[in-house]
Design a protein around this motif. Structure first.
Motif, mmCIF file in Angstrom:
data_model
loop_
_atom_site.group_PDB
_atom_site.id
_atom_site.type_symbol
_atom_site.label_atom_id
_atom_site.label_comp_id
_atom_site.label_asym_id
_atom_site.label_seq_id
_atom_site.Cartn_x
_atom_site.Cartn_y
_atom_site.Cartn_z
ATOM 1 N N LYS A 21 9.129 -85.552 -70.313
ATOM 2 C CA LYS A 21 9.538 -86.489 -69.262
ATOM 3 C C LYS A 21 8.332 -87.046 -68.517
ATOM 4 C CE LYS A 21 13.199 -87.380 -68.478
ATOM 5 N NZ LYS A 21 13.984 -88.483 -69.036
ATOM 6 N N SER A 22 7.286 -86.243 -68.389
ATOM 7 C CA SER A 22 6.044 -86.720 -67.773
ATOM 8 C C SER A 22 4.895 -85.850 -68.245
ATOM 9 C CB SER A 22 6.143 -86.686 -66.243
ATOM 10 O OG SER A 22 6.254 -85.358 -65.776
ATOM 11 N N GLN A 42 2.852 -87.103 -75.740
ATOM 12 C CA GLN A 42 2.848 -87.727 -74.422
ATOM 13 C C GLN A 42 4.269 -88.016 -73.958
ATOM 14 O OE1 GLN A 42 -0.553 -90.670 -74.013
ATOM 15 N NE2 GLN A 42 -0.173 -90.760 -76.219
ATOM 16 N N THR A 43 4.381 -88.537 -72.749
ATOM 17 C CA THR A 43 5.672 -88.891 -72.171
ATOM 18 C C THR A 43 6.514 -89.669 -73.184
ATOM 19 O OG1 THR A 43 4.711 -88.974 -69.953
ATOM 20 C CG2 THR A 43 6.800 -90.124 -70.272
ATOM 21 N N ASP A 59 1.084 -81.932 -64.617
ATOM 22 C CA ASP A 59 2.341 -82.577 -64.237
ATOM 23 C C ASP A 59 3.355 -82.610 -65.374
ATOM 24 O OD1 ASP A 59 0.867 -84.336 -65.796
ATOM 25 O OD2 ASP A 59 1.593 -86.110 -64.758
ATOM 26 N N CYS A 60 3.134 -81.874 -66.433
ATOM 27 C CA CYS A 60 3.984 -81.947 -67.619
ATOM 28 C C CYS A 60 5.366 -81.343 -67.336
ATOM 29 C CB CYS A 60 3.316 -81.212 -68.778
ATOM 30 S SG CYS A 60 3.877 -81.806 -70.371
#
Length: 86
Positions: A21-22, A42-43, A59-60
């Protein structure tokens, strides 16, 4: 639970299929691709149960998309077993 957001730790083997998601993450995807080098996801990318999280951005966040017998690896193993049994 499907649709829930989760945080994962480095050196954790995924037990579910999920979408990033991020953030971004380096993964050992060799069980699926045969690739011996870590792969960066990646996102928006999808990860599968059995992949190993090697390193991720702070921030994952991941969203669960499949669990247990509904994961990609479980479906592959079931097809192989069905083929073996003929």
């Amino acid at each position: 639970k499907i649709g829930h957001s989760v945080k994962l730790t480095n050196n954790e083997i995924l037990h579910c299929d999920c979408i990033i998601k991020s953030g971004s993450v380096w993964v050992d995807a060799s069980r699926f691709s045969g690739e011996s080098e870590p792969v960066r996801f990646q996102t928006g990318d999808t990860l599968y149960a059995g992949m190993l999280i090697l390193d991720q951005s702070i921030d994952c966040v991941f969203e669960v998309t499949a669990l247990n017998q509904n994961t990609r690896i479980a479906q592959i193993l079931k097809k192989a077993e069905d083929f073996r049994l003929g």
